[in-house]
Write a protein that holds these residues in place. Sequence first.
Motif, PDB file in Angstrom:
ATOM      1  N   HIS A 133      -4.590   7.590  -6.675  1.00 22.86           N
ATOM      2  CA  HIS A 133      -3.189   7.183  -6.796  1.00 22.86           C
ATOM      3  C   HIS A 133      -2.696   6.881  -5.389  1.00 22.86           C
ATOM      4  O   HIS A 133      -2.857   7.705  -4.480  1.00 22.86           O
ATOM      5  N   PRO A 134      -2.081   5.724  -5.156  1.00 25.07           N
ATOM      6  CA  PRO A 134      -1.694   5.343  -3.792  1.00 25.07           C
ATOM      7  C   PRO A 134      -0.750   6.327  -3.103  1.00 25.07           C
ATOM      8  O   PRO A 134      -0.779   6.462  -1.885  1.00 25.07           O
ATOM      9  N   ASP A 135       0.084   7.011  -3.875  1.00 22.48           N
ATOM     10  CA  ASP A 135       1.030   7.950  -3.274  1.00 22.48           C
ATOM     11  C   ASP A 135       0.416   9.318  -3.009  1.00 22.48           C
ATOM     12  O   ASP A 135       1.002  10.134  -2.323  1.00 22.48           O
ATOM     13  N   ARG A 136      -0.742   9.591  -3.570  1.00 20.36           N
ATOM     14  CA  ARG A 136      -1.370  10.906  -3.443  1.00 20.36           C
ATOM     15  C   ARG A 136      -2.635  10.838  -2.601  1.00 20.36           C
ATOM     16  O   ARG A 136      -3.682  11.330  -2.989  1.00 20.36           O
ATOM     17  N   THR A 137      -2.512  10.254  -1.433  1.00 22.72           N
ATOM     18  CA  THR A 137      -3.636  10.154  -0.505  1.00 22.72           C
ATOM     19  C   THR A 137      -3.236  10.756   0.844  1.00 22.72           C
ATOM     20  O   THR A 137      -2.047  10.885   1.155  1.00 22.72           O
ATOM     21  N   VAL A 138      -4.224  11.094   1.630  1.00 21.98           N
ATOM     22  CA  VAL A 138      -3.983  11.652   2.962  1.00 21.98           C
ATOM     23  C   VAL A 138      -3.253  10.634   3.837  1.00 21.98           C
ATOM     24  O   VAL A 138      -2.368  10.999   4.608  1.00 21.98           O
TER      25      VAL A 138
END
Length: 82
Positions: free
Chosen positions: A9-14
């Motif tokens: 998910h693009p918002d849940r990345t480092v």
Amino acid sequence: MLRPTKHSHPDRTVINISLLLLQRLQARRFDEYDALKKYAKKAVVGGDILFLPALNFLYLLGLIDYHPKTDAVEYIGPNEAI
């Protein structure tokens, strides 16, 4: 490796958490460790899990510094790292 996959998910990345923390630190210059962690947890689902890897990533890039005496993180910006 920090390369996202098709299942990420693009918002849940480092990288995204690093961007959010960097924006907050650029605006404030200093911020307490606990306040940053609360901000990451509030901003993104799972932000508390990704918080430490994001801080490590920013530190490796030479953009932040940690002060253990005050338990604070400081934005030092590019080209200011030792």
